[in-house]
Design an enzyme around this catalytic site. Structure first.
Site, PDB file in Angstrom:
ATOM      1  N   HIS A   1      34.133  -8.572  21.879  1.00  0.00           N
ATOM      2  CA  HIS A   1      33.661  -9.916  22.221  1.00  0.00           C
ATOM      3  C   HIS A   1      33.132  -9.929  23.658  1.00  0.00           C
ATOM      4  CE1 HIS A   1      35.195 -12.313  18.774  1.00  0.00           C
ATOM      5  NE2 HIS A   1      36.088 -11.333  18.694  1.00  0.00           N
TER       6      HIS A   1
ATOM      7  N   GLU B   1      31.954 -12.386  25.258  1.00  0.00           N
ATOM      8  CA  GLU B   1      32.372 -13.642  25.890  1.00  0.00           C
ATOM      9  C   GLU B   1      33.831 -13.635  26.324  1.00  0.00           C
ATOM     10  OE1 GLU B   1      33.430 -14.276  21.551  1.00  0.00           O
ATOM     11  OE2 GLU B   1      31.950 -13.144  22.722  1.00  0.00           O
TER      12      GLU B   1
ATOM     13  N   CYS C   1      31.302  -9.173  16.796  1.00  0.00           N
ATOM     14  CA  CYS C   1      32.528  -9.001  16.012  1.00  0.00           C
ATOM     15  C   CYS C   1      32.201  -9.038  14.517  1.00  0.00           C
ATOM     16  CB  CYS C   1      33.580 -10.035  16.419  1.00  0.00           C
ATOM     17  SG  CYS C   1      35.245  -9.628  15.817  1.00  0.00           S
TER      18      CYS C   1
END
Length: 208
Positions: free
Chosen positions: A188, A190, A79
């Site tokens: 992202h 995650e 990001c």
């Protein structure tokens, strides 16, 4: 060991949880010696470009990250962490980045057509489809059509030689970049479910 760099920009809990879910040894650190001893580095980040660069410079981590990348260590920016890898950003003025990937960061809104400006919400937030445009180790377990999670208002442009994947949002949004051992994802991993875990797994195998 994967060093997740802590420079005061963003919540690192979900990223470290994802790495440990994969059985990977990961440590959140701002210590130059530990970063130097790590096998790989992840540079996360949320917020404003200028603030992130100021914090990296104040801690000396800008030189640590640049030095490790130039020495050939695998580096993944996520990001805002991806955006600071570029030469410059036009977010609230013009600001210099780490200069590890040629290109600049610009407002999505400025490059949309008038119709798309009216129809599309900024920030670009939520799930979007990946289109892989170049084979690379980071995306070895990914394929076109996978969905990933974005939250951003600025995107990397003028970086065609490094683009590995894009997502359509009125314009092709740079989703992933690779330049040798330096990599980045605007989305992202995650927060991107199984697709994101596969990308983190691929990164953990680069240079190993």
């Amino acid at each position: 060991m994967i060093a997740v760099i802590d420079y005061g920009v963003g919540n690192l809990f979900s990223l470290v949880s994802s790495l440990r879910y994969l059985g990977l040894d990961a440590e959140v650190t701002g210590d130059a010696e530990k970063i130097g001893a790590a096998d790989r580095i992840i540079l996360p980040g949320v917020g404003a470009f200028a603030d992130a660069m100021a914090k990296l410079r104040q801690t000396g981590l800008d030189e640590v990250v640049t030095g490790q990348a130039e020495a050939g260590k695998p580096l993944l920016g996520i990001c805002l962490g991806m955006q600071v890898l570029f030469d410059t950003s036009l977010e609230y003025g013009e600001h210099r980045g780490l200069g590890l990937i040629p290109g600049r960061v610009a407002p999505i809104l400025d490059d949309l057509s008038p119709a798309d400006r009216a129809a599309l919400k900024i920030p670009h937030m939520g799930w979007n489809r990946l289109e892989i445009v170049r084979d690379c180790p980071l995306l070895r377990y990914s394929r076109t059509g996978d969905y990933v999670y974005y939250v951003h208002s600025y995107y990397a442009r003028d970086c065609a030689d490094s683009v590995a994947a894009v997502s359509e949002y009125g314009i092709p949004i740079t989703g992933a970049v690779v330049r040798g051992n330096v990599m980045g994802t605007q989305f992202h991993p995650e927060k991107s479910g199984e697709t994101g875990l596969r990308i983190l797994k691929a990164f953990s195998e680069i240079g190993g």
